[in-house]
Scaffold this active site. Structure first.
Site, PDB file in Angstrom:
ATOM      1  CB  VAL A  41      -0.922  -0.107   1.198  1.00 35.78           C
ATOM      2  CG1 VAL A  41      -1.586   1.272   1.416  1.00 35.78           C
ATOM      3  CG2 VAL A  41      -2.008  -1.183   0.926  1.00 35.78           C
ATOM      4  CB  ALA A 101      -0.218   1.148  -4.358  1.00 37.90           C
ATOM      5  CD  GLU A 102      -2.585   5.173  -1.227  1.00 41.71           C
ATOM      6  OE1 GLU A 102      -2.576   6.607  -1.549  1.00 41.71           O
ATOM      7  OE2 GLU A 102      -3.626   4.593  -1.373  1.00 41.71           O
ATOM      8  CB  SER A 103       3.731   7.805  -1.140  1.00 36.09           C
ATOM      9  OG  SER A 103       4.458   7.080  -0.156  1.00 36.09           O
ATOM     10  CE1 TYR A 159      -3.642   2.650  -4.107  1.00 36.15           C
ATOM     11  CE2 TYR A 159      -5.415   1.222  -3.428  1.00 36.15           C
ATOM     12  CZ  TYR A 159      -4.242   1.973  -2.840  1.00 36.15           C
ATOM     13  OH  TYR A 159      -3.848   2.160  -1.750  1.00 36.15           O
TER      14      TYR A 159
END
Length: 215
Positions: A108, A111-113, A198
């Site tokens: 996560v 994927a996020e940053s 995502y």
């Protein structure tokens, strides 16, 4: 990103904004220069993604906050470099505290940053796990740019999503990206290209991070 809401407008020719984006470097530092994508459907049913507004077709504007949200991304998610050691102690601690798979937290964050602790979106999503201000406050995070606080808070929220959706990783990740209300509304992964992209990319990253740990 956590608690992002997909907003719709019904009047034509106004576009429907289904996600949001950042000019702070989450995307552009990977060489992806198109931050604003127009999506429309041709008469033959083919869905088109372009960086130019179509003249005669109803369209949606797709604006992306998170690293893994772009449907038109050219990144090889099965080959992209992994961050196998970054924040290892913090991730292990958060995983133990919130009874999560460390590989899921790492997937996560990626994927996020893309493990950018200073990431800040135009809409205010902050840090490694891209916490929105209201979510950070609810999770007891005072400074979302501090990796320890961000990882603990983001993991707490992720654990809540997993609990709400009975341990279903795909639905929990969809809720993390688009908001739990949206997932409930659609009784599954929302039909938003950025959310679907995502979820698939988190699943790929999760599998790869698990393989790195021999799970």
């Amino acid at each position: 990103m956590a608690s992002v809401k997909a907003e719709e407008t019904s009047a034509k020719p106004k576009p429907r904004i289904v996600a949001r984006y950042s000019e702070s470097g989450i995307v552009s530092r990977e060489g992806l220069e198109k931050l604003k994508i127009y999506q429309y459907q041709q008469a033959n049913g083919i869905t088109v993604f372009t960086d130019k507004a179509p003249a005669n077709n109803p369209y949606q504007i797709l604006l992306y906050d998170c690293f893994a949200c772009r449907p038109d991304s050219t990144i090889d998610w099965n080959g992209i470099r992994l961050f196998t050691a970054n924040y290892d102690a913090l991730i292990t601690r958060a995983a133990h505290k919130h009874q999560l798979d460390p590989a899921l937290i790492r997937a996560v964050i990626h994927a996020e940053s893309a493990f950018n602790a200073r990431a800040l979106s135009r809409t205010g999503a902050m840090g490694l796990m891209q916490l929105m201000p209201e979510t950070a406050k609810e999770m007891g995070v005072a400074n979302a740019f501090l990796p320890e606080e961000n990882i603990l808070g983001g993991s707490k929220y992720l654990a809540q999503m997993l609990k709400q959706f009975n341990g279903d990783v795909a639905l929990a990740c969809a809720a993390y990206n688009a908001g739990p209300t949206t997932v409930v509304q659609y009784n599954g992964i929302p039909p938003y290209p950025e959310t679907q992209a995502y979820v698939e990319r988190v699943k790929i990253l999760l599998k790869r991070y698990r393989e790195q740990k021999g799970v």
